[in-house]
Design an enzyme around this catalytic site. Structure first.
Site, PDB file in Angstrom:
ATOM      1  N   GLN A  40       1.557  10.268  -8.996  1.00 55.98           N
ATOM      2  CA  GLN A  40       1.379   9.792  -7.620  1.00 55.98           C
ATOM      3  C   GLN A  40       2.144   8.496  -7.372  1.00 55.98           C
ATOM      4  O   GLN A  40       2.640   8.254  -6.277  1.00 55.98           O
ATOM      5  CB  GLN A  40      -0.107   9.585  -7.307  1.00 55.98           C
ATOM      6  CG  GLN A  40      -0.869  10.880  -7.272  1.00 55.98           C
ATOM      7  CD  GLN A  40      -0.144  11.974  -6.501  1.00 55.98           C
ATOM      8  OE1 GLN A  40      -0.032  11.929  -5.291  1.00 55.98           O
ATOM      9  NE2 GLN A  40       0.371  12.981  -7.213  1.00 55.98           N
ATOM     10  N   GLU A  78      -7.862   9.628  -2.201  1.00 48.48           N
ATOM     11  CA  GLU A  78      -7.318  10.906  -1.756  1.00 48.48           C
ATOM     12  C   GLU A  78      -7.542  11.938  -2.868  1.00 48.48           C
ATOM     13  O   GLU A  78      -8.042  13.025  -2.643  1.00 48.48           O
ATOM     14  CB  GLU A  78      -5.821  10.745  -1.466  1.00 48.48           C
ATOM     15  CG  GLU A  78      -5.187  12.026  -0.987  1.00 48.48           C
ATOM     16  CD  GLU A  78      -3.662  11.976  -0.992  1.00 48.48           C
ATOM     17  OE1 GLU A  78      -3.073  11.014  -1.526  1.00 48.48           O
ATOM     18  OE2 GLU A  78      -3.047  12.915  -0.479  1.00 48.48           O
ATOM     19  N   HIS A  79      -7.133  11.564  -4.081  1.00 44.54           N
ATOM     20  CA  HIS A  79      -7.336  12.451  -5.241  1.00 44.54           C
ATOM     21  C   HIS A  79      -8.207  11.743  -6.261  1.00 44.54           C
ATOM     22  O   HIS A  79      -7.958  10.575  -6.558  1.00 44.54           O
ATOM     23  CB  HIS A  79      -6.012  12.759  -5.944  1.00 44.54           C
ATOM     24  CG  HIS A  79      -4.967  13.284  -5.029  1.00 44.54           C
ATOM     25  ND1 HIS A  79      -3.941  12.514  -4.560  1.00 44.54           N
ATOM     26  CD2 HIS A  79      -4.782  14.514  -4.499  1.00 44.54           C
ATOM     27  CE1 HIS A  79      -3.165  13.232  -3.776  1.00 44.54           C
ATOM     28  NE2 HIS A  79      -3.645  14.453  -3.718  1.00 44.54           N
ATOM     29  N   ASP A 137      -1.145  19.985  -6.025  1.00 37.56           N
ATOM     30  CA  ASP A 137      -0.044  19.667  -5.116  1.00 37.56           C
ATOM     31  C   ASP A 137       0.763  20.912  -4.770  1.00 37.56           C
ATOM     32  O   ASP A 137       1.372  20.978  -3.706  1.00 37.56           O
ATOM     33  CB  ASP A 137       0.897  18.640  -5.760  1.00 37.56           C
ATOM     34  CG  ASP A 137       0.348  17.230  -5.660  1.00 37.56           C
ATOM     35  OD1 ASP A 137      -0.510  16.998  -4.802  1.00 37.56           O
ATOM     36  OD2 ASP A 137       0.780  16.370  -6.451  1.00 37.56           O
ATOM     37  N   HIS A 155     -30.590  20.992  38.220  1.00 36.47           N
ATOM     38  CA  HIS A 155     -30.794  21.693  36.946  1.00 36.47           C
ATOM     39  C   HIS A 155     -32.144  22.434  36.988  1.00 36.47           C
ATOM     40  O   HIS A 155     -32.248  23.610  36.646  1.00 36.47           O
ATOM     41  CB  HIS A 155     -30.837  20.716  35.771  1.00 36.47           C
ATOM     42  CG  HIS A 155     -29.524  20.146  35.365  1.00 36.47           C
ATOM     43  ND1 HIS A 155     -28.776  19.328  36.164  1.00 36.47           N
ATOM     44  CD2 HIS A 155     -28.818  20.263  34.213  1.00 36.47           C
ATOM     45  CE1 HIS A 155     -27.679  18.953  35.542  1.00 36.47           C
ATOM     46  NE2 HIS A 155     -27.668  19.525  34.330  1.00 36.47           N
TER      47      HIS A 155
HETATM   48  N1  LIG Z   1      -1.822  12.268   2.117  1.00 39.97           N
HETATM   49  C1  LIG Z   1      -1.210  13.383   1.855  1.00 39.97           C
HETATM   50  O1  LIG Z   1      -1.810  14.433   1.882  1.00 39.97           O
HETATM   51  C2  LIG Z   1       0.254  13.392   1.528  1.00 39.97           C
HETATM   52  C3  LIG Z   1       0.921  14.571   1.163  1.00 39.97           C
HETATM   53  C4  LIG Z   1       2.299  14.534   0.940  1.00 39.97           C
HETATM   54  C5  LIG Z   1       2.986  13.324   1.080  1.00 39.97           C
HETATM   55  N2  LIG Z   1       2.278  12.195   1.414  1.00 39.97           N
HETATM   56  C6  LIG Z   1       2.926  10.930   1.646  1.00 39.97           C
HETATM   57  O2  LIG Z   1       3.800  11.095   2.729  1.00 39.97           O
HETATM   58  C7  LIG Z   1       4.706  10.038   2.701  1.00 39.97           C
HETATM   59  C8  LIG Z   1       6.074  10.559   3.072  1.00 39.97           C
HETATM   60  O3  LIG Z   1       6.814   9.449   3.453  1.00 39.97           O
HETATM   61  P1  LIG Z   1       8.378   9.465   3.558  1.00 39.97           P
HETATM   62  O4  LIG Z   1       8.813   8.108   4.002  1.00 39.97           O
HETATM   63  O5  LIG Z   1       8.942  10.013   2.317  1.00 39.97           O
HETATM   64  O6  LIG Z   1       8.717  10.535   4.653  1.00 39.97           O
HETATM   65  P2  LIG Z   1       8.307  10.699   6.181  1.00 39.97           P
HETATM   66  O7  LIG Z   1       8.933  11.976   6.587  1.00 39.97           O
HETATM   67  O8  LIG Z   1       6.860  10.569   6.387  1.00 39.97           O
HETATM   68  O9  LIG Z   1       8.993   9.503   6.937  1.00 39.97           O
HETATM   69  C9  LIG Z   1      10.370   9.439   7.094  1.00 39.97           C
HETATM   70  C10 LIG Z   1      10.666   9.027   8.509  1.00 39.97           C
HETATM   71  O10 LIG Z   1      10.127   7.733   8.761  1.00 39.97           O
HETATM   72  C11 LIG Z   1      10.902   7.142   9.791  1.00 39.97           C
HETATM   73  N3  LIG Z   1      11.169   5.752   9.459  1.00 39.97           N
HETATM   74  C12 LIG Z   1      11.613   5.267   8.278  1.00 39.97           C
HETATM   75  N4  LIG Z   1      11.785   3.934   8.379  1.00 39.97           N
HETATM   76  C13 LIG Z   1      11.439   3.572   9.630  1.00 39.97           C
HETATM   77  C14 LIG Z   1      11.384   2.328  10.343  1.00 39.97           C
HETATM   78  N5  LIG Z   1      11.699   1.194   9.751  1.00 39.97           N
HETATM   79  N6  LIG Z   1      10.956   2.319  11.628  1.00 39.97           N
HETATM   80  C15 LIG Z   1      10.611   3.471  12.232  1.00 39.97           C
HETATM   81  N7  LIG Z   1      10.649   4.699  11.615  1.00 39.97           N
HETATM   82  C16 LIG Z   1      11.038   4.718  10.335  1.00 39.97           C
HETATM   83  C17 LIG Z   1      12.205   7.898   9.886  1.00 39.97           C
HETATM   84  O11 LIG Z   1      12.278   8.521  11.114  1.00 39.97           O
HETATM   85  C18 LIG Z   1      12.123   8.939   8.790  1.00 39.97           C
HETATM   86  O12 LIG Z   1      12.576  10.167   9.233  1.00 39.97           O
HETATM   87  C19 LIG Z   1       4.672   9.435   1.329  1.00 39.97           C
HETATM   88  O13 LIG Z   1       4.034   8.190   1.430  1.00 39.97           O
HETATM   89  C20 LIG Z   1       3.806  10.415   0.554  1.00 39.97           C
HETATM   90  O14 LIG Z   1       3.070   9.747  -0.415  1.00 39.97           O
HETATM   91  C21 LIG Z   1       0.951  12.229   1.654  1.00 39.97           C
HETATM   92  N1  LIG Z   2       0.640  14.458  -3.878  1.00 38.23           N
HETATM   93  C1  LIG Z   2       0.951  14.638  -2.484  1.00 38.23           C
HETATM   94  C2  LIG Z   2      -0.305  14.435  -1.673  1.00 38.23           C
HETATM   95  O1  LIG Z   2      -0.671  13.126  -1.628  1.00 38.23           O
HETATM   96  C3  LIG Z   2       1.500  15.986  -2.183  1.00 38.23           C
HETATM   97  C4  LIG Z   2       2.746  16.371  -2.882  1.00 38.23           C
HETATM   98  C5  LIG Z   2       3.764  17.061  -2.416  1.00 38.23           C
HETATM   99  N2  LIG Z   2       4.661  17.211  -3.411  1.00 38.23           N
HETATM  100  C6  LIG Z   2       4.185  16.667  -4.462  1.00 38.23           C
HETATM  101  N3  LIG Z   2       3.000  16.132  -4.141  1.00 38.23           N
END
Ligand SMILES: NC(=O)c1ccc[n+]([C@@H]2O[C@H](COP(=O)([O-])OP(=O)(O)OC[C@H]3O[C@@H](n4cnc5c(N)ncnc54)[C@H](O)[C@@H]3O)[C@@H](O)[C@H]2O)c1
Ligand SMILES: N[C@H](CO)Cc1c[nH]c[nH+]1
Length: 850
Positions: free
Chosen positions: A676, A745-746, A779, A838
């Site tokens: 993670q 979360e996990h 995942d 009513h």
């Molecule tokens: N909670 C869950 O179930 C779960 C599952 C999978 C992934 N996740 C999390 O999702 C997140 C994915 O994040 P990511 O960043 O890789 O992708 P993302 O797709 O969520 O975000 C990317 C987007 O953020 C925007 N962005 C980036 N910088 C910016 C700024 N400064 N201002 C405005 N917009 C901006 C851009 O448009 C970009 O396309 C990770 O934190 C991951 O841990 C959570």
């Molecule tokens: N661990 C993430 C949920 O927090 C989900 C994910 C996608 N790919 C790998 N992991």
């Protein structure tokens, strides 16, 4: 007294060592690297004396002194070399059997001590003679378990007894054949009072006086064995401080004054304070830094929403900017008043940083003391960045200070620094609270997301394309891809297709099983109430794509949408720099029957699906995880009545909490934490280590460093590990309490009989039971959903499941019998509410069937 520790020390032994102040360890019996790690953790609270073999290279000994070892115990020959390397005499204890040599050393007068293991009555007498001649500051370290030695340390002023941990006890009533630690301490004390008691100054961990008490050998014994503040009341006998008021004390350290007629009890005070007037000290309130620290810690818990202090704690960039601003102003200050003023401002913001990190000013003082022990000094030149900045400050003397700008917080990565998690005691509530705070919890991100959402709402596709160009660095012609998707955009290898098909099949099985049945119940004669489910028609599914491409999230969101029967399935995901999408995401969208893919990410993608644009279908519900911008935008649009959109939950940066006992396989535990930590710099991983010894912690940290360095995203991991913590606890119940407080979360349970802990789980997104259930399976392939609540929202939200895509509609049907059975009660309640319309609706029906 010097406690001789036969081997590397475990925490309970260390605690005893801390009470007595010092520990002697023979380096021949322990591993060098292990000791270095231990010293870094403990040298601030325990004076380590290290017996060093003559064969050890000099630079290694210097390294030991650098990490905080109080003294090294060496042969005289070795000592001479150390002195020529610049090590001062107060860090060296010379070990000799030769009394003539000892006499010379005494004459030299600057050694920290001389270890003289007396072997017979003659040598004991010689030592006593020698001591009589010696200059005041010489310490004799005397091995008490050589016959007759006790008489030495009792007769020789300044002689320090060395007592093996194995024969020393803090519970002399139980271990009757061992030497009582309290007795040894008291044998060094001389009361100058007629009642024979020892005046005892009670201090906090900053050596600030809280009050004065009295001790007797009996109260010292009780204090040491319970590690609490126990004193001798002159009127009422033994006094267990706080037993009735709750203002108890944890005894941190016990020491005596220079002539042995008074004691200092250093304590951590619980409750409102030490004094019976409920003030911290009997000498009035603390002022200055101490008072500030108390106030800041209080404010951290209850500062009102929107107050400046609250902003300092929550807005990620405000505090660093203020610290840098004040540091610059201090550098520019000229007069003594200005310097005092600016230094006070800087210390104020530094105190907030400390409180936020669970660090106290006494931790800072301990760190300063440790640094003062460094033998090797750096040149001390400023880093080039700051050397340049200083040039500017000099030329700006007497000018108005510049308006500070928020700094870019990208700390330089030092690759040689081991990748280790912070370690804290799970009973230290302030430190626990600080370490469990999510790194991405900043309200500032809402201020950034709001204008983006508003822009897309106002200007639709045009804004969407501009924002994609700005944040994802690609200028698209159209922001959407409509079904049927072109086959050339979903070219996936057979191997991956098989993997996706397996994952889809398992997720489908588990989510189809959740569909449940419609219900119908006759609540009263002739009254039938029913509930049936209908899919939400248009769902917008966000598939992250910023730091990693996550086709698995497309499965986790798309498959339940198909199972639930949603009519319009819209995906959104950030495009790659060439304007295309990851083919696996397109393949999965096709597999679940999606109608459209929005080629956008972040807050702008969420806004487009919430309000709809010329090209993007307006959705009724938005689901899916994402970074802070995605999560903030989801929370913004769901509160806008004009958007008429709901969301699944706040699902932000990934996090995991592992509960592991000492028997758990450390390689497994570490692999789960890293799986993670690699998601993003704002991910957080927590280990609750149950009954871990310092050796276990060391092994885990070593494994963490090893596994992390072998991973391709090691740079991301360094950043997330920097705000990740190991919490040490001594019971599974305590571990589960902390886990429920964090609401991860996990939650991974790597303990013996892990399923026994399930009844204790109150708050968690998804639980992974046992060593063979890594989170990675959840995942991707096992069948449970990986879109789960983060930021602690697991205490109120479920993860994505089939119901997330459904509305449950209720219905009722009444017969004449039904009207008769519930009509009168309905009529009465309506009349009580003054709603005769009513009531009339009931009356006309009841009259019709009279
Ligand atoms: N909670 C869950 O179930 C779960 C599952 C999978 C992934 N996740 C999390 O999702 C997140 C994915 O994040 P990511 O960043 O890789 O992708 P993302 O797709 O969520 O975000 C990317 C987007 O953020 C925007 N962005 C980036 N910088 C910016 C700024 N400064 N201002 C405005 N917009 C901006 C851009 O448009 C970009 O396309 C990770 O934190 C991951 O841990 C959570
Ligand atoms: N661990 C993430 C949920 O927090 C989900 C994910 C996608 N790919 C790998 N992991």
């Amino acid at each position: 007294m010097l406690t001789l520790l036969p081997e590397l020390v475990e925490p309970p032994h260390l605690e005893r060592g801390i009470l007595t102040g010092a520990a002697l360890i023979d380096l021949a019996n322990v591993d060098f690297d292990e000791f270095v790690v231990l010293a870094k953790l403990q040298a601030a609270t325990l004076d380590f004396y290290l017996r060093v073999p003559d064969a050890m290279p000099m630079d290694k000994v210097i390294q030991l002194l650098d990490v905080g070892t109080r003294c090294v115990v060496v042969s005289q020959n070795y000592a001479d070399h150390l002195v020529s390397e610049g090590v001062t005499g107060e860090r060296i204890v010379v070990c000799t059997q030769d009394f003539a040599a000892a006499e010379t050393l005494v004459g030299q007068g600057y050694w920290a001590g001389v270890v003289v293991p007396p072997t017979d009555a003659d040598s004991i007498n010689k030592l006593v003679d020698l001591a009589a001649k010696s200059v005041a500051k010489i310490n004799y370290l005397v091995d008490v378990f050589v016959d007759g030695a006790q008489s030495i340390y009792e007769k020789v002023p300044g002689a320090v007894p060395i007592i093996s941990q194995e024969v020393l006890t803090i519970h002399p009533d139980q271990d009757t054949n061992k030497l009582s630690a309290a007795q040894v301490i008291c044998s060094r004390l001389n009361s100058d009072r007629p009642d024979g008691l020892f005046t005892t100054i009670v201090t906090d961990t900053n050596h600030r006086a809280l009050g004065v008490c009295y001790s007797s050998p009996e109260s010292v014994k009780e204090a040491i064995s319970t590690a609490t503040g126990v004193y001798q009341s002159r009127k009422r006998g033994l006094w267990y401080k706080g037993a009735s008021s709750g203002a108890t004390q944890k005894l941190i350290r016990l020491s005596m004054d220079c002539d042995g007629d008074a004691l200092e009890f250093m304590v951590e005070q619980a409750g409102p304070g030490f004094c019976h007037n409920n003030t911290t000290s009997c000498f009035g309130s603390f002022a200055g830094l101490a008072a500030l620290e108390e106030t800041v810690v209080q404010r951290m818990k209850n500062a009102p929403e929107g107050s400046y202090t609250k902003r300092l704690f929550t807005e990620q960039k405000l505090l660093p900017a203020k610290i840098m601003e004040e540091a610059e102003e201090l550098c520019e200050a000229q007069s003594p008043e200005e310097v005092a003023w600016e230094a006070a401002d800087l210390l104020y913001f530094a105190t907030i940083k400390l409180a936020q990190s669970g660090v106290s000013w006494s931790d800072v003082a301990a760190n300063l003391d440790l640094k003062s022990r460094k033998v090797t000094r750096r040149k001390g030149d400023a880093k080039p960045k700051w050397a340049e900045a200083t040039k500017e400050i000099k030329t700006k003397e007497n000018q108005a200070p510049p308006t500070p700008t928020a700094p870019v917080l990208e700390p330089k990565v030092d690759e040689s620094t081991p990748i280790h998690m912070g370690v804290i005691d799970g009973t230290n509530t302030t430190a626990v609270e600080a370490s469990l705070r999510r790194p991405a919890q900043s309200s500032g991100v809402f201020d950034l997301a709001k204008p983006i959402v508003a822009d897309v709402c106002a200007r639709g596709d045009e804004a969407l394309l501009e924002l994609t160009a700005k944040f994802d660095k690609v200028q698209l012609k159209s922001p959407v891809l409509n079904a049927p998707f072109p086959p050339e955009l979903m070219q996936v290898s057979d191997e991956l297709k098989d993997a996706i098909d397996l994952a889809v099949a398992n997720v489908e099985k588990f989510h189809a099983a959740q569909l449940g049945k419609d219900i119908s119940v006759e609540t009263a004669p002739g009254v039938v109430c029913s509930r049936f489910a209908r899919p939400i028609a248009r769902v917008g599914l966000y598939v992250p794509g910023g730091t990693a491409i996550l086709p698995s999230t497309a499965i986790m969101l798309g498959v339940p949408a198909k199972v639930a029967g949603c009519k319009d399935i819209v995906f959104a995901s950030p495009p790659r720099h060439d304007g295309t999408l990851t083919p696996e995401v397109v393949y999965i969208a096709h597999k679940v029957g999606a109608s459209q893919i929005v080629l956008a990410g972040g807050a702008q993608a969420v806004a487009a699906m919430a309000y709809g644009t010329k090209s993007v279908t307006k959705c009724d519900k938005i689901l899916g995880p994402g970074n802070q911008f995605v999560t903030a935008a989801k929370m913004i649009v769901q509160t806008d009545l004009n958007a008429q959109v709901s969301i699944d939950m706040p699902a932000g940066p990934s996090e995991v909490l592992v509960v592991a006992d000492a028997k758990a396989n450390k390689a497994f535990v570490v692999s789960d934490l890293l799986s993670q930590a690699e998601h993003g710099a704002d991910s957080q991983v927590i280990l609750i280590a149950v009954n871990y010894s310092s050796q276990d912690v060391l092994e885990l940290q070593t494994e963490l460093d090893k596994q992390a360095r072998a991973l391709s995203r090691v740079d991301v991991i360094r950043k997330s590990i920097a705000h990740s913590t190991i919490l040490l606890t001594s019971s599974l119940e305590e571990a589960m309490k902390l886990s429920n407080q964090y609401a991860p979360e996990h939650l991974i349970l790597q303990v013996e009989n892990p399923s026994k802990l399930l009844p204790l789980v109150e708050n968690a997104g998804s639980v992974f039971v046992g060593a063979l259930s890594p989170e990675a399976c959840g995942d991707y392939t096992s069948g449970t959903n990986h879109t789960l609540p983060t930021y602690g929202y697991a205490n109120q939200y479920s993860g994505v499941n089939t119901s997330t895509y459904l509305k449950h509609i209720t219905s009722q049907e009444l017969t004449p019998e039904g009207i008769a059975s519930i009509g009168p009660a309905t009529y009465a309640l309506a009349m009580r509410e003054g709603l005769d319309g009513h009531a009339n609706a009931i009356k006309v029906r009841m009259n019709a069937f009279k």
